[in-house]
Write a protein that holds these residues in place. Structure first.
Motif, PDB file in Angstrom:
ATOM      1  N   ARG A   1      -9.457  -1.812  -0.656  1.00 32.95           N
ATOM      2  CA  ARG A   1      -8.340  -2.698  -0.332  1.00 32.95           C
ATOM      3  C   ARG A   1      -8.843  -4.021   0.214  1.00 32.95           C
ATOM      4  NH1 ARG A   1      -6.430  -3.859   4.317  1.00 32.95           N
ATOM      5  NH2 ARG A   1      -7.419  -2.054   5.298  1.00 32.95           N
TER       6      ARG A   1
ATOM      7  N   GLU B   1      -8.183  -7.690  -1.428  1.00 36.47           N
ATOM      8  CA  GLU B   1      -7.540  -8.769  -0.683  1.00 36.47           C
ATOM      9  C   GLU B   1      -8.453  -9.989  -0.577  1.00 36.47           C
ATOM     10  OE1 GLU B   1      -6.544  -6.842   2.958  1.00 36.47           O
ATOM     11  OE2 GLU B   1      -4.710  -5.917   2.168  1.00 36.47           O
TER      12      GLU B   1
ATOM     13  N   ASN C   1      -0.376  -6.378  -8.248  1.00 36.92           N
ATOM     14  CA  ASN C   1      -1.222  -7.224  -7.406  1.00 36.92           C
ATOM     15  C   ASN C   1      -0.473  -8.461  -6.943  1.00 36.92           C
ATOM     16  OD1 ASN C   1      -3.857  -6.482  -6.636  1.00 36.92           O
ATOM     17  ND2 ASN C   1      -4.614  -6.684  -8.720  1.00 36.92           N
TER      18      ASN C   1
ATOM     19  N   LEU D   1       1.955  -7.373  -4.187  1.00 33.16           N
ATOM     20  CA  LEU D   1       1.286  -7.075  -2.924  1.00 33.16           C
ATOM     21  C   LEU D   1       0.772  -8.336  -2.245  1.00 33.16           C
ATOM     22  CD1 LEU D   1      -0.801  -3.914  -3.951  1.00 33.16           C
ATOM     23  CD2 LEU D   1       1.260  -3.950  -2.539  1.00 33.16           C
ATOM     24  N   SER D   2       0.336  -9.306  -3.035  1.00 33.00           N
ATOM     25  CA  SER D   2      -0.257 -10.518  -2.477  1.00 33.00           C
ATOM     26  C   SER D   2       0.771 -11.501  -1.934  1.00 33.00           C
ATOM     27  CB  SER D   2      -1.115 -11.225  -3.543  1.00 33.00           C
ATOM     28  OG  SER D   2      -2.186 -10.409  -3.962  1.00 33.00           O
TER      29      SER D   2
ATOM     30  N   THR E   1       5.613  -5.512   1.508  1.00 29.95           N
ATOM     31  CA  THR E   1       6.145  -4.410   0.711  1.00 29.95           C
ATOM     32  C   THR E   1       6.497  -3.202   1.568  1.00 29.95           C
ATOM     33  OG1 THR E   1       3.842  -3.824   0.223  1.00 29.95           O
ATOM     34  CG2 THR E   1       5.044  -5.040  -1.462  1.00 29.95           C
TER      35      THR E   1
ATOM     36  N   LYS F   1       0.214   1.744  -1.270  1.00 28.01           N
ATOM     37  CA  LYS F   1      -0.415   0.464  -0.936  1.00 28.01           C
ATOM     38  C   LYS F   1       0.552  -0.472  -0.202  1.00 28.01           C
ATOM     39  CE  LYS F   1      -4.260   1.618  -2.804  1.00 28.01           C
ATOM     40  NZ  LYS F   1      -5.406   1.957  -1.910  1.00 28.01           N
ATOM     41  N   ALA F   2       1.812  -0.072  -0.110  1.00 24.40           N
ATOM     42  CA  ALA F   2       2.810  -0.902   0.578  1.00 24.40           C
ATOM     43  C   ALA F   2       2.447  -1.078   2.045  1.00 24.40           C
ATOM     44  CB  ALA F   2       4.192  -0.270   0.445  1.00 24.40           C
ATOM     45  N   ASP F   3       2.949  -2.139   2.635  1.00 28.40           N
ATOM     46  CA  ASP F   3       2.686  -2.417   4.052  1.00 28.40           C
ATOM     47  C   ASP F   3       3.341  -1.387   4.957  1.00 28.40           C
ATOM     48  OD1 ASP F   3       1.314  -5.176   3.976  1.00 28.40           O
ATOM     49  OD2 ASP F   3       3.071  -5.474   2.715  1.00 28.40           O
TER      50      ASP F   3
END
Length: 285
Positions: free
Chosen positions: A87, A91, A196, A199-200, A204, A251-253
């Protein structure tokens, strides 16, 4: 959208018919070959051929990451790393190549991910109202870009075209709405580039639900397609789809489970969780 069920407690949550078309067609009944890449005889044969040749399936199919020395060196650097290391690498690369939004900007644009039936439409609208920002259904934006319905995109042009319109719609949403709550299609995780981008540029939130609750909510919409065949098989397919996508949704926040919650209680807890995360200091670089 989430609605109250007739004949039950007035606070019990299920999906209403107004959101029946919010997802791409039949995510619960899609074949395992399409959703998971297993159960497809051609794929299994190719894997056996690759094993016999002593190479990976990616190398045999001409994957670009197998043909470039730099790709191979990068792959070797990442080999064996855990998810946290990968990850951070992702990032860092996104920031290096200008694809990552600043953390403070990301937090102004909230994206809800998860399968149909988790409550993205209703909870998303309620959250947007609470935050006083626009609410977007990405599928409606896809239809605007394509000039036809989601069902027509699939029927006339196929899944590749749908993913292309999905990417364009997300780019438009990011460019046009610095502040928003966005309900995304369940399959947005299927395209790495689009996911991507999400997420960026968005904060999320994965809205989760137990498989049987997903199914019950879809049926409560009046969509009985999962029942057209064998319900037990439909449930097994749903569990496999959830299992296949879980790592990507993860992968979400934030992750928030809507199972067993009334609409009022679910929103109150989601609101508290999201606001606490948004109020946390951001480290812009």
């Amino acid at each position: 959208m989430l609605a109250r069920s007739r004949g039950r407690s007035t606070d019990e949550v299920h999906l209403s018919s107004t959101s029946a078309a919010e997802e791409e067609r039949d995510p619960f009944l899609a074949s395992l070959g399409e959703e998971l890449g297993v159960g497809n005889a051609s794929v299994l044969v190719l894997r056996q051929v690759a094993q016999a040749l002593g190479c990976t399936l990616a190398e045999m199919l001409g994957d670009e990451t197998a043909g470039s020395p730099e790709w191979l060196l990068i792959r070797e650097l990442l080999r064996g790393r855990d998810d946290d290391d990968l990850r951070r690498a992702r990032e860092t690369l996104a920031e290096l190549y200008g694809q990552a939004g600043k953390p403070s900007a990301r937090k102004r644009r909230i994206a809800l991910v998860g399968l149909r039936g988790a409550g993205k439409s209703t909870l998303g609208q309620m959250l947007a109202d609470d935050l006083e920002v626009p609410f977007l259904e990405l599928n409606r934006e896809i239809e605007r870009v394509a000039g036809c319905s989601v069902a027509e995109i699939h029927n006339l042009y196929g899944p590749t075209a749908y993913r292309r319109y999905e990417r364009r719609a997300l780019e438009d949403a990011i460019g046009s709405y610095p502040d928003a709550v966005i309900a995304t299609p369940g399959g947005i995780v299927s395209d790495a580039a689009t996911f991507n981008l999400l997420l960026s540029n968005c904060f999320t939130v994965w809205l989760r639900a137990a498989p049987d609750e997903h199914m019950r909510r879809v049926e409560a919409q009046g969509d009985l397609r999962p029942m057209a065949g064998n319900r037990q098989e439909a449930m097994e397919d749903l569990r496999r789809i959830l299992a296949a996508r879980e790592a990507f949704y993860g992968k979400a926040d934030l992750s928030f489970d809507t199972s067993g919650k009334t609409l009022a209680a679910g929103f109150a807890q989601l609101r508290t969780t999201v606001r606490a995360a948004l109020d946390a200091p951001s480290e812009d670089r």
